[in-house]
Design a protein around this motif. Structure first.
Motif, short mmCIF file in Angstrom:
data_model
loop_
_atom_site.label_atom_id
_atom_site.label_comp_id
_atom_site.label_asym_id
_atom_site.label_seq_id
_atom_site.Cartn_x
_atom_site.Cartn_y
_atom_site.Cartn_z
N LEU A 246 0.84 -1.19 0.00
CA LEU A 246 0.00 0.00 0.00
C LEU A 246 0.88 1.24 0.00
CD1 LEU A 246 -3.12 0.15 0.06
CD2 LEU A 246 -2.95 0.60 2.51
N PHE A 247 0.59 2.15 -0.91
CA PHE A 247 1.35 3.39 -1.07
C PHE A 247 0.43 4.54 -0.67
CE2 PHE A 247 4.92 5.08 -4.03
CZ PHE A 247 5.10 6.19 -3.22
N LEU A 248 0.68 5.16 0.49
CA LEU A 248 -0.16 6.24 0.99
C LEU A 248 0.26 7.57 0.37
CD1 LEU A 248 -0.27 5.35 4.80
CD2 LEU A 248 -1.85 4.64 3.01
N PRO A 249 -0.65 8.54 0.29
CA PRO A 249 -0.27 9.88 -0.17
C PRO A 249 0.80 10.48 0.77
CG PRO A 249 -2.66 9.65 -0.06
CD PRO A 249 -2.07 8.45 0.63
N ARG A 250 1.75 11.18 0.19
CA ARG A 250 2.82 11.83 0.95
C ARG A 250 3.47 10.85 1.93
NH1 ARG A 250 4.05 16.72 0.36
NH2 ARG A 250 4.98 16.91 2.44
N ALA A 251 3.89 9.73 1.37
CA ALA A 251 4.51 8.69 2.19
C ALA A 251 5.97 9.04 2.48
CB ALA A 251 4.43 7.35 1.48
N LYS A 252 6.47 8.57 3.60
CA LYS A 252 7.88 8.74 3.94
C LYS A 252 8.67 7.57 3.37
CE LYS A 252 6.27 10.89 8.17
NZ LYS A 252 5.95 10.63 9.57
N CYS A 253 9.90 7.85 2.97
CA CYS A 253 10.69 6.78 2.38
C CYS A 253 12.12 6.82 2.91
CB CYS A 253 10.69 6.87 0.85
SG CYS A 253 11.59 8.28 0.20
N SER A 254 12.80 5.69 2.78
CA SER A 254 14.20 5.58 3.19
C SER A 254 14.95 4.78 2.14
CB SER A 254 14.32 4.93 4.57
OG SER A 254 13.70 3.64 4.56
N GLY A 346 6.88 3.73 13.40
CA GLY A 346 7.07 3.41 11.99
C GLY A 346 8.39 3.93 11.46
N ASP A 347 8.62 5.24 11.61
CA ASP A 347 9.87 5.82 11.14
C ASP A 347 11.05 5.40 12.00
OD1 ASP A 347 9.09 7.65 8.88
OD2 ASP A 347 7.72 8.35 10.43
N LEU A 348 10.82 5.24 13.29
CA LEU A 348 11.90 4.80 14.17
C LEU A 348 12.38 3.41 13.78
CD1 LEU A 348 13.57 5.62 16.64
CD2 LEU A 348 11.78 4.62 18.09
N GLY A 349 11.44 2.57 13.36
CA GLY A 349 11.78 1.20 12.98
C GLY A 349 12.59 1.10 11.72
N VAL A 350 12.68 2.21 10.96
CA VAL A 350 13.52 2.24 9.77
C VAL A 350 14.98 2.47 10.16
CG1 VAL A 350 14.03 3.55 7.67
CG2 VAL A 350 11.67 3.01 8.26
N GLU A 351 15.20 3.20 11.26
CA GLU A 351 16.54 3.61 11.64
C GLU A 351 17.21 2.71 12.66
OE1 GLU A 351 17.59 7.55 12.11
OE2 GLU A 351 16.53 8.20 10.32
N ILE A 352 16.44 1.89 13.35
CA ILE A 352 17.04 0.94 14.29
C ILE A 352 16.50 -0.45 13.98
CG2 ILE A 352 17.20 2.72 16.08
CD1 ILE A 352 14.87 1.41 17.51
N PRO A 353 17.22 -1.51 14.37
CA PRO A 353 16.74 -2.87 14.09
C PRO A 353 15.34 -3.10 14.67
CG PRO A 353 19.02 -2.92 14.82
CD PRO A 353 18.54 -1.51 15.02
N LEU A 354 14.51 -3.81 13.93
CA LEU A 354 13.12 -4.03 14.34
C LEU A 354 13.02 -4.66 15.72
CD1 LEU A 354 11.60 -5.38 10.99
CD2 LEU A 354 11.23 -3.13 12.02
N GLU A 355 13.95 -5.58 16.02
CA GLU A 355 13.86 -6.30 17.29
C GLU A 355 14.13 -5.40 18.49
OE1 GLU A 355 18.12 -6.92 15.75
OE2 GLU A 355 16.08 -6.82 14.93
#
Length: 582
Positions: A246-254, A346-355
C-alpha cells in the motif's frame, strides 16, 4: 532542613496509613509542613482526638450552613466530557478508562457524523496531519470538532502534526492510497506537477536522488512497499516494485544499500516555511498541541516553545516526535524540553533494528514518566484494520503491552484517517486498554516508580512530595477518587505520574489547562470557577459533582489543591484533604 521537612510529609502520611485506628470513611487529619505552610486533611467542624501525636478528627456535618451560603449565587459549570461521565455512571470510579486515545482525522472520518461516532467511542484528542490536505480542509475539521465540544458536551483536544525537518517524502498525487503491484515500474522525480500521473511519484526536494545508485532499495513508510532502483535518468529514478503493498499519499521513504540504511547529507532548516505557516495556522485556530516531526535535539523544541509563548495568547503544548536514531541519543534532553513525546514507531523502525523497538518503546515510556511528561505510543497499532474489520491477535497484544507500560495515550493513524473501520479500531483500543488496566489492578501491578526529583525550589519539591504521598494514600486507603484543584495542571500531572488506582478529577478554571490535561493518564479535566478561597473551591467542586450524580453518599475522595493567588503578596497554598460524601 528542606530535605528533612519534605521527608516528614511522607513519613507522617505513611504513619496515618499504617495506624489501624484511622478509618477512611470517618476520619481526617492535619499536620504542619513548613513554617506557615500546612497540609490539611481535616474538616471545618470537627470533634477531634489525638492518636500517637497525630490529630484524628471525625466529620460532623458536610452540608453545613456556612458552606451553603458560600455556594449561593455561584454559577459553576462542570464541563466533564460526556463520554467520561457516562463511563463513570455505568462502570463506577475504578471502571473508568485511564489510557487516553488519539485519532488521526482524515478523509474517512471528515464528516461531523463520523467525528461524533469517534467522540462517542472515546476519542480524547483529534490529530490533524499537516502533511495531508489543504489549510481550508484542516480549518473545517477544527470547526467541526469545536462544534461537537460546544453543542454535544464533548471535551476533545486538537493536535496539529507538522512535518519538521523530514525531507524524504514522496507523493503519487492520488487523494487516497494506491496498491503497488509486484514488478510494476515507477518513476520517482523531483519535478513539480499538479494532480497525479500514472506510475509517477513526486519527491519533496530537489536533491532527492543525490548519492543513490542503481541497485539501491527505496522502502516506503517503513515497509509498506519496496522498490529497487533500476536506472538513473538525470535526477530521476526509475524503480521496480520488489515488495508490493500500500502506497499512501505523501509517504515517507528511506534508502537502503546492502542491508544498511543510506545516510543522507543534506542542508535543510529544522522548520520549513510551510511548517511556520502551519504553526501560524495552529495559533490562529487555537489548537491545543503542536507535534513536531523528526526532532533530533532539544533546540527546535525550545525555539518553537519560545515562539509560541510570544505569539499565542493561549498556552499551546509542544510534543516532540521520536523517530530517529539521533533523537534516541539525545532522548533525555528532548523530553525535558518538550511538553510531551510521541513515539513514532514506523519511522523509528527504519533507523534501528526491528527487534529493538519493544525495548526502546519501554525505555522512552519510562523516561517520560520519570520526567513527568506524557507519552503517546503511535504508528501501526492496528495497521490491519485499515483494510479489515478485525485486528490480528498480535496487534491486540501490542496495544495491551503499551497499556501495561503505563503509556499515557495510544494513537490511531491510517486506521482512522483512511481506513474503512476507524470506529471499530477505536473500539478495539478502548476495550483492550480497559481490560489491561483492570487486570493490572487485579494483579496489584500498580507499582510506584522511584520518582526522579523534578522541583528545584522548596515550593515545587513540597508539591511533588504532596502528590507522591497523596497517590500512595489513595491506593492504600482505597478511596474512590482523587480531586485536584489546579490552575495550570502541574499537580494533576504529578499525581498522574504516580499512576494511582482511583481516577483523578482535575478542577480548573483555565481552558488551556483543561484541554492539555486530556493527554494525561487517568486525569479527567473539569471546568469550574475557582477563587482564592480553597475551602470554597473544594465545597463548590464537590457540590457541582454531586449535583451531576457523579459521587454519592458514602464515597470517599482525596482532595489535593494547588491554587496560586492572583495577588503576588499572597502565599500559594497546597493541601491534601480526605472527605466522605454525605
Amino acid at each position: 532542613m528542606a530535605e528533612v521537612n519534605a521527608m516528614m510529609i511522607r513519613a507522617r502520611c505513611n504513619f496515618m496509613v499504617r495506624n489501624p485506628v484511622l478509618d477512611v470513611k470517618r476520619l481526617g487529619f492535619r499536620m504542619p509542613v513548613m513554617g506557615r505552610r500546612t497540609v490539611w486533611c481535616s474538616r471545618r467542624r470537627m470533634k477531634g482526638r489525638v492518636v500517637n501525636g497525630v490529630k484524628a478528627t471525625m466529620q460532623v456535618d458536610l452540608e453545613d450552613e456556612e458552606r451553603l451560603k458560600r455556594l449561593e449565587g455561584l454559577e459553576a459549570t462542570l464541563g466533564l466530557d460526556i463520554v467520561a461521565e457516562r463511563e463513570l455512571k455505568e462502570k463506577g470510579f475504578l471502571g473508568m478508562r485511564k489510557t487516553k486515545l488519539v485519532c488521526t482525522v482524515g478523509p474517512a472520518c471528515s464528516g461531523i457524523a463520523d467525528l461524533e461516532k469517534l467522540a462517542l467511542e472515546g476519542m480524547n484528542i483529534a490529530r490533524l496531519n499537516m502533511c495531508h490536505n489543504s489549510m481550508e480542509w484542516h480549518c473545517d475539521m477544527i470547526k467541526k470538532i469545536k462544534k461537537l465540544n460546544e453543542e454535544k458536551g464533548f471535551c476533545i483536544s486538537v493536535m496539529i502534526d507538522i512535518e519538521g525537518s523530514q525531507i524524504h517524502v514522496v507523493d503519487h498525487g492520488a487523494p487516497s492510497s494506491v496498491k503497488v503491484e509486484d514488478g510494476s515500474i515507477w518513476l520517482f522525480t523531483a519535478k513539480k506537477f499538479e494532480g497525479s500521473r500514472p506510475f509517477t511519484v513526486q519527491a519533496s526536494y530537489e536533491g532527492f536522488s543525490e548519492g543513490i545508485r542503481v541497485g539501491d532499495s527505496i522502502v516506503i513508510d517503513g515497509g509498506m512497499a519496496t522498490f529497487e532502483v533500476i536506472e538513473k535518468i538525470g535526477n530521476d529514478l526509475s524503480c521496480r516494485c520488489t515488495d508490493p503493498g500500500l502506497f499512501l499519499p505523501r509517504a515517507k521513504c528511506s534508502f537502503w544499500r546492502d542491508g544498511r540504511l543510506v545516510m543522507r547529507n543534506h542542508e535543510s532548516p529544522t522548520l520549513s516555511s510551510k511548517d511556520w505557516s502551519d504553526i501560524e495556522f495552529g495559533i490562529s485556530e487555537g489548537v491545543d498541541f503542536i507535534a513536531l516531526s523528526f526532532v533530533n535535539s532539544a533546540d527546535p523544541v525550545r525555539h518553537l516553545k519560545n515562539y509560541l509563548s510570544t505569539k499565542s495568547a493561549k498556552s499551546i503544548r509542544v510534543l516532540a516526535k521520536i523517530e530517529s536514531l539521533e533523537a534516541l541519543q539525545n532522548l533525555e534532553e528532548i523530553v525535558e524540553a518538550s511538553d510531551g513525546i510521541m513515539v513514532a514507531r514506523g519511522d523509528l523502525g527504519v533507523e534501528i533494528p526491528l527487534e529493538q523497538i519493544p525495548a526502546v518503546q519501554e525505555e522512552i515510556t519510562r523516561v517520560c514518566r520519570e520526567l513527568n511528561k506524557p507519552v503517546i505510543i503511535a504508528s501501526q497499532l492496528l495497521e490491519s484494520m485499515v483494510e479489515y474489520p478485525t485486528p490480528t491477535r498480535a496487534e491486540v497484544a501490542d496495544v495491551s503491552e503499551a497499556v501495561r507500560q503505563y503509556a499515557d495515550a495510544l494513537m490511531l493513524s491510517g486506521e482512522s484517517a483512511i481506513g474503512s473501520y476507524g470506529q471499530k479500531a477505536l473500539s478495539v483500543l478502548q476495550m483492550a486498554s480497559s481490560r489491561m488496566e483492570l487486570w493490572s489492578r487485579e494483579e496489584n501491578r500498580n507499582n510506584f516508580l522511584p520518582q526522579h526529583q523534578l522541583g528545584v525550589s522548596l515550593h515545587d519539591r513540597i508539591a511533588e512530595e504532596i502528590c507522591n504521598s497523596a497517590a500512595e494514600l489513595a491506593n492504600r486507603l482505597s478511596v474512590d477518587a482523587i480531586f485536584v484543584l489546579t490552575n495550570q495542571g502541574h499537580m494533576a500531572s504529578l499525581l498522574s505520574r504516580n499512576r494511582p488506582g482511583p481516577p483523578i478529577f482535575a478542577l480548573t478554571d483555565d481552558d488551556s489547562t483543561r484541554m492539555a490535561l486530556n493527554l494525561q493518564w487517568g486525569v479527567f479535566p473539569l471546568r469550574i470557577d475557582l477563587s482564592e478561597d480553597i475551602e470554597a473551591n473544594i465545597s463548590r467542586g464537590i457540590e457541582v459533582v454531586k449535583s451531576k450524580g457523579l459521587v454519592k453518599q458514602g464515597d470517599s475522595v482525596l482532595v489535593v489543591s494547588e491554587i496560586s493567588p492572583a495577588r503576588a503578596a499572597s502565599m500559594a497554598s497546597q493541601s491534601i484533604q480526605l472527605k466522605t460524601i454525605v
